[in-house]
Design a protein around this motif. Structure first.
Motif, PDB file in Angstrom:
ATOM      1  N   ARG A   8      -7.592   0.750  39.123  1.00  0.00           N
ATOM      2  CA  ARG A   8      -8.025  -0.599  39.459  1.00  0.00           C
ATOM      3  C   ARG A   8      -8.971  -1.135  38.387  1.00  0.00           C
ATOM      4  N   GLU A  15     -10.388  -6.271  40.307  1.00  0.00           N
ATOM      5  CA  GLU A  15      -9.707  -5.892  41.544  1.00  0.00           C
ATOM      6  C   GLU A  15     -10.668  -5.201  42.517  1.00  0.00           C
ATOM      7  N   MET A  58     -11.707  -6.523  46.327  1.00  0.00           N
ATOM      8  CA  MET A  58     -11.488  -5.724  47.544  1.00  0.00           C
ATOM      9  C   MET A  58     -12.782  -5.525  48.328  1.00  0.00           C
ATOM     10  N   ARG A 101     -13.551  -8.804  50.078  1.00  0.00           N
ATOM     11  CA  ARG A 101     -12.664  -9.016  51.235  1.00  0.00           C
ATOM     12  C   ARG A 101     -12.920  -8.020  52.357  1.00  0.00           C
ATOM     13  N   ILE A 120     -12.224  -4.847  52.591  1.00  0.00           N
ATOM     14  CA  ILE A 120     -11.076  -3.975  52.862  1.00  0.00           C
ATOM     15  C   ILE A 120     -11.594  -2.598  53.292  1.00  0.00           C
ATOM     16  N   HIS A 127      -7.722   1.706  53.189  1.00  0.00           N
ATOM     17  CA  HIS A 127      -6.662   0.753  52.854  1.00  0.00           C
ATOM     18  C   HIS A 127      -6.724   0.249  51.413  1.00  0.00           C
ATOM     19  N   PHE A 128      -7.721   0.719  50.638  1.00  0.00           N
ATOM     20  CA  PHE A 128      -7.855   0.253  49.258  1.00  0.00           C
ATOM     21  C   PHE A 128      -6.587   0.529  48.445  1.00  0.00           C
ATOM     22  N   LYS A 142      -3.482   0.762  49.239  1.00  0.00           N
ATOM     23  CA  LYS A 142      -2.288  -0.017  49.567  1.00  0.00           C
ATOM     24  C   LYS A 142      -2.468  -1.515  49.333  1.00  0.00           C
ATOM     25  N   THR A 143      -3.684  -1.945  49.041  1.00  0.00           N
ATOM     26  CA  THR A 143      -3.954  -3.374  48.882  1.00  0.00           C
ATOM     27  C   THR A 143      -3.443  -3.876  47.533  1.00  0.00           C
ATOM     28  N   ILE A 163      -3.506  -6.776  44.694  1.00  0.00           N
ATOM     29  CA  ILE A 163      -4.305  -7.884  44.174  1.00  0.00           C
ATOM     30  C   ILE A 163      -3.545  -8.511  43.005  1.00  0.00           C
TER      31      ILE A 163
END
Length: 529
Positions: free
Chosen positions: A500, A504, A508, A511, A513, A517-518, A520-521, A523
């Motif tokens: 990342r 990014e 995250m 947001r 997150i 779940h980082f 699978k997110t 950006i």
């Protein structure tokens, strides 16, 4: 003006500043996207070829960690050194040997940590103002001066003061090294560039192990004075190199010195393989989005989304002391209390340090193929099992087999810690903090490390000392329990940031997150919030 009006005005000023930042970013956004896409497209080998000097300067900065490691392990080894124990210890009638009493064992090992606690709080403001180079040069000059106190010490009280003073530059080094290393390399090299810090920690312990092994049979003052004097090997050569080193381009961009940042990037990489203007644009994009109307300060670390980032960094640092790391720091003394002969204990301490360095290098292979989160979780889980096994081995009575089992589990726990949890911690620490607050975040995180370590040192010394708890391998139960707590917390709060960009990562966190779940997110390249 009332508090409500002031808060409303501050909020309005920040919103206006954010809108101005977005307008500014639009001027160079395309260049920023090109540079970020180029970094994502690189393989680690391509990144090394594009940024060869960045790798070199990260290596140089990491070398400063040897000095803290050297002195931390030196004090631990001195406790097992006959010349030191005979000079400053008391007679243990049960064994007929001289031992340094528990309170002084703890004091000598925590003196440097108290000084380092001061140093890390100094590092953030100093670095934010003058940069990584000059802050490190100041620390190296201070290190040269403070070694004199320990060298001429002739009482435990003066040794404590010497350790306290030497700890101040340690704090500067340990706060700045991971931040500087992560900022001068492209994203594909962030993991190895920060993990190398753990390798240098191991190298420091190897040097100490070799020196004290050579001198452990001498009974005069040279047995501990020569190892102290050898610390002067490091600061002056490093001062020369750091004077020649480029400043972090991220720091220069934060200060608005964009032309200097471009020149720094050109010194770090090959001009034929990168466009310094585009790289500066990528950095400006992140810095502009993080900008605030107020200057960076410690209060900001505990507000909004930065609070979460600060807590992760502090938690990772604290966990290093709670998962058995102190057994590694006191390896020789631990092996002696486990029943090993003196020479064998020193030899095992040296072997442990050598294996730690090898395992840190093996950890680079792990991070190239797996994420930060699984390595940290599985590594910590394995260490917890080894520590509980150590406790069991220490509970089955006194025998040669029990002593060998304790030594084996202690060695395995110390070594595997440097394969997974320890080196990946540096990477997580460097990636988690916001660019704007990085010197302050790494400083407060390391301060947490020392705040946790100081009582842990007292506990570790008490548990191992024959004049204290005399637990031997049963201390594994305690460290296994604390290690399990860190494992549970890490599962819920440590995110995956492999591959990342800093943009990014910022998005995250903003947001909110969840950590799990980082990975699978998704950006988009053009997203700014």
């Amino acid at each position: 003006m009332s508090d409500t009006q002031a808060e409303t005005k501050g909020s309005f000023d920040n919103e206006k500043h954010i809108e101005d930042a977005k307008a500014t970013i639009s001027d160079f956004k395309n260049d920023a996207i090109e540079a970020e896409n180029a970094e994502h497209a690189m393989t680690p080998w391509e990144a090394m070829k594009a940024y060869p000097m960045a790798c070199f300067w990260a290596f140089v900065m990491s070398f400063t960690i040897i000095m803290e490691s050297y002195d931390v392990f030196l004090m631990g080894n001195f406790l097992a050194l006959p010349a030191f124990a005979n000079r400053f210890g008391v007679l243990d009638h049960a064994t007929g040997d001289y031992v340094v009493v528990t309170k002084w064992q703890s004091a000598l090992q925590m003196g440097g940590q108290l000084g380092a606690l001061i140093g890390v709080f100094l590092a953030g403001p100093i670095t934010s103002r003058v940069g990584y180079r000059w802050a490190t040069l100041f620390g190296l000059a201070l290190m040269n001066a403070t070694i004199f106190v320990s060298y001429f010490a002739d009482s435990l009280g003066v040794f404590f003061v010497g350790q306290l003073l030497e700890g101040i530059p340690w704090g500067i080094f340990i706060a700045n090294a991971p931040a500087y290393c992560s900022e001068i390399v492209p994203l594909q090299l962030r993991a190895p560039a920060t993990q190398v810090l753990q390798m240098f920690w191991a190298i420091g312990s190897i040097i100490v192990g070799a020196v004290t092994f050579v001198y452990n049979e001498r009974l005069d003052r040279a047995a501990y004075r020569i190892p102290i004097a050898l610390q002067w090997m490091f600061p002056t050569p490093l001062m020369i190199l750091m004077f020649l080193a480029p400043e972090s381009p991220w720091w220069l961009v934060r200060r608005g010195r964009h032309d200097e940042a471009a020149r720094s990037i050109e010194r770090l990489g090959r001009k034929s393989r990168l466009n310094s203007g585009e790289v500066v644009a990528m950095m400006r994009r992140v810095v502009e989005l993080e900008k605030n109307v107020i200057s960076p300060n410690y209060v900001e670390l505990f507000r909004g989304t930065d609070l979460r980032r600060t807590l992760i960094v502090c938690g990772i640092y604290a966990a290093q002391n709670l998962a058995g790391n102190l057994i590694a720091n006191q390896a020789v003394y631990f092996f002696k209390q486990a029943g090993m002969p003196q020479n064998t204990a020193f030899a095992l301490g040296l072997i442990t340090s050598a294996l730690q360095m090898i395992f840190v290098m093996l950890s680079w292979i792990l991070t190239a193929n797996f994420g930060r989160r699984p390595i940290y979780l599985w590594g910590t889980a394995f260490n917890v099992v080894m520590l509980i096994s150590l406790g069991i081995a220490g509970s089955v009575g006194t025998s040669t087999a029990a002593s060998n089992a304790q030594a084996s589990f202690g060695l395995i726990a110390s070594v595997t810690f440097t394969l997974a949890a320890a080196p990946i911690s540096w990477c997580i620490i460097a990636e988690t903090s916001a660019i704007r607050l990085r010197p302050l975040t790494t400083g407060i995180g390391r301060a947490t490390y020392y705040i946790i370590e100081i009582p842990c040192i007292f506990l570790a010394s008490y548990m191992l000392n024959p004049t204290g708890g005399n637990l031997g391998g049963r201390c594994g139960y305690v460290w296994g329990a604390t290690g399990f707590v860190t494992l549970v917390l890490a599962y819920f709060y440590v995110p995956e940031m492999k591959g990342r960009s800093y943009r990014e990562i910022d998005i995250m966190f903003k947001r909110k997150i969840p950590a799990r779940h980082f990975e699978k997110t998704v950006i988009g390249a053009d997203e700014d919030e």
